[in-house]
Scaffold this motif. Structure first.
Motif, short mmCIF file in Angstrom:
data_model
loop_
_atom_site.label_atom_id
_atom_site.label_comp_id
_atom_site.label_asym_id
_atom_site.label_seq_id
_atom_site.Cartn_x
_atom_site.Cartn_y
_atom_site.Cartn_z
N LEU A 108 0.86 -1.19 0.00
CA LEU A 108 0.00 0.00 0.00
C LEU A 108 0.89 1.23 0.00
CD1 LEU A 108 -2.80 1.39 0.35
CD2 LEU A 108 -2.43 1.22 2.81
N VAL A 109 0.84 2.01 -1.09
CA VAL A 109 1.70 3.18 -1.23
C VAL A 109 0.91 4.43 -0.86
CG1 VAL A 109 3.24 4.48 -2.74
CG2 VAL A 109 2.90 2.02 -3.12
N LEU A 110 1.38 5.15 0.15
CA LEU A 110 0.79 6.43 0.54
C LEU A 110 1.72 7.52 0.03
CD1 LEU A 110 -0.18 5.56 4.24
CD2 LEU A 110 -1.66 5.47 2.22
N ASP A 111 1.37 8.10 -1.09
CA ASP A 111 2.27 9.06 -1.76
C ASP A 111 1.95 10.48 -1.33
OD1 ASP A 111 4.23 9.95 -3.56
OD2 ASP A 111 2.71 10.34 -5.08
N SER A 112 2.94 11.16 -0.77
CA SER A 112 2.86 12.55 -0.32
C SER A 112 2.11 12.67 1.01
CB SER A 112 2.20 13.45 -1.37
OG SER A 112 2.93 13.45 -2.57
N CYS A 113 2.76 12.22 2.07
CA CYS A 113 2.14 12.20 3.40
C CYS A 113 2.42 13.44 4.24
CB CYS A 113 2.65 10.98 4.20
SG CYS A 113 2.22 9.39 3.51
N GLU A 114 3.35 14.28 3.78
CA GLU A 114 3.91 15.30 4.69
C GLU A 114 2.88 16.26 5.28
OE1 GLU A 114 4.29 16.12 0.40
OE2 GLU A 114 5.45 14.75 1.65
N HIS A 115 1.76 16.51 4.57
CA HIS A 115 0.76 17.44 5.09
C HIS A 115 -0.31 16.73 5.91
CE1 HIS A 115 -0.89 15.76 1.49
NE2 HIS A 115 -2.03 16.41 1.59
N LEU A 116 -0.20 15.40 6.04
CA LEU A 116 -1.17 14.61 6.80
C LEU A 116 -0.45 13.64 7.73
CD1 LEU A 116 -3.52 13.68 3.80
CD2 LEU A 116 -3.94 15.48 5.48
N LEU A 117 0.65 14.08 8.32
CA LEU A 117 1.53 13.15 9.05
C LEU A 117 0.81 12.43 10.17
CD1 LEU A 117 4.99 14.96 9.32
CD2 LEU A 117 4.45 12.86 8.10
N SER A 118 0.08 13.13 10.99
CA SER A 118 -0.57 12.51 12.14
C SER A 118 -1.58 11.46 11.70
CB SER A 118 -1.24 13.59 12.99
OG SER A 118 -1.93 13.00 14.08
N SER A 119 -2.40 11.80 10.72
CA SER A 119 -3.42 10.87 10.24
C SER A 119 -2.80 9.67 9.53
CB SER A 119 -4.39 11.58 9.31
OG SER A 119 -5.05 12.63 9.98
N CYS A 120 -1.74 9.91 8.76
CA CYS A 120 -1.06 8.80 8.08
C CYS A 120 -0.39 7.88 9.09
CB CYS A 120 -0.05 9.33 7.07
SG CYS A 120 -0.79 10.07 5.60
N ARG A 121 0.15 8.47 10.15
CA ARG A 121 0.77 7.67 11.21
C ARG A 121 -0.28 6.76 11.85
NH1 ARG A 121 2.15 11.69 14.38
NH2 ARG A 121 4.02 12.12 13.15
N HIS A 122 -1.45 7.31 12.13
CA HIS A 122 -2.54 6.54 12.74
C HIS A 122 -3.00 5.42 11.79
CE1 HIS A 122 -5.94 5.84 15.37
NE2 HIS A 122 -6.80 6.08 14.39
N LEU A 123 -3.16 5.74 10.52
CA LEU A 123 -3.58 4.76 9.53
C LEU A 123 -2.55 3.65 9.41
CD1 LEU A 123 -5.17 3.68 7.08
CD2 LEU A 123 -3.99 5.40 5.68
N ALA A 124 -1.27 4.01 9.25
CA ALA A 124 -0.22 3.01 9.08
C ALA A 124 -0.12 2.10 10.29
CB ALA A 124 1.11 3.70 8.82
N ALA A 125 -0.28 2.65 11.50
CA ALA A 125 -0.19 1.84 12.71
C ALA A 125 -1.29 0.77 12.72
CB ALA A 125 -0.32 2.73 13.95
N HIS A 126 -2.51 1.14 12.34
CA HIS A 126 -3.60 0.16 12.31
C HIS A 126 -3.37 -0.89 11.24
CE1 HIS A 126 -5.86 2.62 15.11
NE2 HIS A 126 -6.85 1.73 15.08
N LEU A 127 -2.88 -0.48 10.08
CA LEU A 127 -2.63 -1.44 9.01
C LEU A 127 -1.55 -2.44 9.41
CD1 LEU A 127 -2.74 1.00 5.97
CD2 LEU A 127 -4.36 -0.85 6.41
N VAL A 128 -0.48 -1.95 9.98
CA VAL A 128 0.61 -2.84 10.40
C VAL A 128 0.13 -3.81 11.48
CG1 VAL A 128 2.85 -2.90 11.58
CG2 VAL A 128 2.44 -1.26 9.72
N MET A 129 -0.73 -3.33 12.37
CA MET A 129 -1.19 -4.16 13.48
C MET A 129 -2.22 -5.20 13.05
SD MET A 129 -2.80 -2.84 17.11
CE MET A 129 -4.11 -1.93 16.27
N THR A 130 -3.10 -4.86 12.11
CA THR A 130 -4.24 -5.73 11.79
C THR A 130 -4.14 -6.45 10.45
OG1 THR A 130 -5.47 -3.89 10.79
CG2 THR A 130 -5.78 -4.27 13.16
#
Length: 675
Positions: A108-130
């Motif tokens: 899953l490629v999330l391209d250009s995260c810099e303006h949504l860092l907090s939300s992308c961090r939250h999303l990535a954490a859930h994906l990695v965990m589940t």
């Protein structure tokens, strides 16, 4: 589903060690983040690595462009859309997405995260965990700063080798040959000044179509020297890219600079007609817009692809700064919103006609800008936002964008707006979304309030639409006689001579569904055939597909399997034409039952397996009106008898491993159909 990866050109200069390292990391790590300054080539490197994963590792790749998003509200919906997940569930969006991807082997490629860092961090954490088989590849100017994050720093190209090759190739494409030794030496100096940043090199190459190499060198050096004398802020590479963009801006013609600023109002890719409609006016008229747009493409400020024109976010940010400087920012935002409101009105006006399908696709392509327009209208003109959200609601619901319907319609209804046709339409649109999520009680309340508002105004079309929604709820709850009574009541009120309309066609469709459920097959067959023919005559697809669905179901009940198969293919053709995953899933279930009735057990289970995958894309098990339960039960019983229990289970496993889009393609081309 098939990958949604953008195409890549064969030309990829340098980066071989980085690409090898990244490909290895994607096999070993769960979260990989490419970091580097804007314009350094993070997205291009990620795209090549993603293609390598798809080609060499046979992994699914989901490419998500985040640059059109201005905030985090639609992040999950954007990822779900890229993943092919048309979420029809009532669960939390992130939980539904993770459940859908839980067993998927994908990058899953999330391209250009810099303006949504907090939300992308939250999303990535859930994906990695589940989702244990999902690898997240992010591109960002900053790390996500998560445990287990594997960082890959994307450096500029080597200034003496790869950077020179890139500049020379891009210059050649612009019509300037840099083959002479002195020209190559000058190109090397330019690369060193620009620190090998690819975007800077492409902007320089874009100027070589109109200026000599010496002119470019002289003007760029003057700008760099001037910047060096001023106050030094930020890392040198950030200054280099900003300086190059500013230099490129200075060398543009006045019309090109103005268009650059105005184009920054768009969030997505846009066509020429939209550029004219939104950005034209004042000094930018007619052929001036065409010339300025061509100039910006030639200068690598704007890129042109199959879908239209777009800017890189770094270049767009500069344009937004100048738009503010011109004092046009607010006015352009209003023009942008007005244009896309007009687009929604046109799509609604043409719903019952030959442009219906093209409008479905146009609404899909314009999605980022439609959301931007709604955001603007909610802040400045809530009455218009209410109208627009109601007009878009049905299109979005049919394409699986139920979260967006709920978000924007609820926000519009919550504003201080007048009652009337727009409010009734918005409530109806939200009710349709609620039905598709299985929230029948909430949908019923919305249908009743929509009908009450339409009735108070004697809005015949509004009452017909509300009756369709109420009828649909009763059909799904196994009460066809009540559904038919509601549809008949409004059709009688409208009168037999009232013009064809969306609501009228929908109520006729409710009648057909109800008659079939009641067992009045001959009447249902006649009315479904008449409705289908009326839709064909005007080029309409949505109602036509569901009329074909009823004709197929009736033919199956009457043991006319050859006719049933022909009608089932028409369902699938129509729903594929519109991109309606829910309708495709329903059609595959019915086709599987028809194939089983023909004795084609293997093909039936293959269609059933593809249907189950499509049902998964909407987050629900098999759904439909109650009579489909008997059809599905008979399907399993028949195919188990034809194949045996072990053969049935093995065929279903094989079907689950196949791409459902390819199965659908084969079925539509006649493979596996008997009779």
């Amino acid at each position: 589903m098939l990958s949604n990866l953008p195409d890549i050109s064969d030309e990829f200069i340098g980066r071989k060690p980085e690409l090898a390292h990244l490909s290895d990391a994607l096999m070993r790590e769960r979260l990989v983040t490419l970091i580097g300054v804007g314009g350094v080539g993070k997205s291009r490197l990620a795209l090549h690595a993603a293609h390598a994963a798809l080609r060499n590792q046979r992994r699914k790749v989901i490419w998500v462009e985040l640059w059109p998003l201005w905030d985090e509200r639609l992040l999950i919906a954007t990822v779900a859309d890229a993943a092919g997940f048309a979420d029809h569930t009532a669960t939390m969006p992130l939980d539904a997405l993770c459940e859908w991807l839980a067993d998927t082997d994908a990058v899953l490629v999330l391209d250009s995260c810099e303006h949504l860092l907090s939300s992308c961090r939250h999303l990535a954490a859930h994906l990695v965990m589940t989702c244990p088989s999902v690898t997240v590849l992010a591109t960002s100017r900053e790390p996500l700063e998560m445990p287990g994050e594997h960082l890959v720093t994307v450096e500029p190209l080597p200034t003496a080798t790869d950077a020179v090759e890139l500049l020379c190739r891009r210059a050649s494409a612009a019509g300037a040959s840099l083959r002479e030794p002195k020209d190559v030496a000058t190109a090397a100096r330019l690369c060193q000044w620009l620190e090998g940043i690819p975007l800077s090199l492409e902007l320089v190459a874009g100027q070589l179509g109109q200026r000599t190499l010496r002119e470019v060198e002289s003007t760029l050096w003057s700008r760099l020297d001037l910047e060096a004398e001023g106050e030094v802020t930020g890392p040198s590479r950030h200054r280099a890219i900003r300086t190059t963009i500013g230099w490129s801006h200075e060398l543009c013609e006045p019309a090109e600079r103005l268009l650059w600023a105005r184009l920054s109002v768009f969030r997505g890719t846009v066509d020429t007609e939209t550029v004219h409609a939104v950005c034209g006016g004042g000094p930018l008229h007619g052929t001036v817009v065409e010339a300025a747009l061509s100039g910006l493409v030639a200068k690598s400020v704007v890129s042109r692809g199959p879908g239209g024109y777009r800017m890189l976010d770094t270049v767009r940010d500069y344009g937004q700064m100048w738009l503010d400087e011109t004092g046009e920012a607010s006015g352009m935002a209003d023009r942008h919103a007005g244009h896309f409101l007009s687009l929604a009105r046109s799509a609604n006006r043409d719903w019952l006609g030959p442009r219906q399908a093209s409008w479905y696709h146009a609404i899909g392509r314009a999605h980022p800008d439609l959301c931007a327009a709604l955001d603007r209208l909610l802040a400045t003109h809530p009455q218009a936002a209410l109208e627009m959200s109601g007009l878009l609601g049905f299109f979005w619901s049919c394409c699986g964008r139920l979260r967006e319907v709920a978000h924007y319609v609820q926000a519009s209804l919550g504003a201080d707006v007048e009652s009337g046709a727009a409010r009734a339409r918005a409530r109806w649109a939200l009710g349709v979304a609620r039905v598709l999520r299985g929230e029948y009680e909430a949908a019923g309340k919305l249908a009743a309030s929509s009908h009450a508002e339409a009735s108070a105004r004697q809005d015949v079309e509004g009452m017909l639409r509300a009756a369709y929604l109420e009828g649909l709820i009763y059909l799904l709850q196994g009460r066809p006689m009540t559904a038919r009574w509601l549809a008949d009541r409004e059709l009688d009120r409208a009168g037999p001579t009232s013009p064809a309309s969306q609501g009228r066609f929908m109520c006729r469709l409710v009648r057909v569904f109800a008659l079939t459920a009641e067992g009045q097959l001959s009447i249902a067959r006649r009315e479904a055939g008449e409705l289908y023919d009326d839709c064909v005559a005007i080029g309409e697809w949505w109602t036509r597909s569901y009329a074909a669905y009823q004709l197929a179901l009736i033919a199956l009940f009457e043991d006319r399997t050859q006719d049933a198969a022909a009608h089932a293919l028409r369902i699938l053709q129509g729903k594929q034409h519109l991109g309606d995953s829910f309708g495709i899933a329903l059609g595959l279930d019915l086709l599987a039952s028809i194939l089983a009735a023909q004795g084609a057990g293997e093909q039936a289970v293959t269609a059933l397996g593809a249907g189950e995958t499509y049902w998964g894309t909407v987050g629900h098990p098999q759904r439909g009106t109650p009579e489909m339960k008997h059809v599905r039960d008979q399907l399993e019983q028949t195919t188990r008898h034809l194949l045996g229990d072990d053969g049935y289970d093995e065929a279903l496993r094989r079907a689950a491993r196949q791409d459902p889009d390819l199965i659908l393609h084969e079925l539509l081309n006649g493979t596996g159909l008997n009779g």
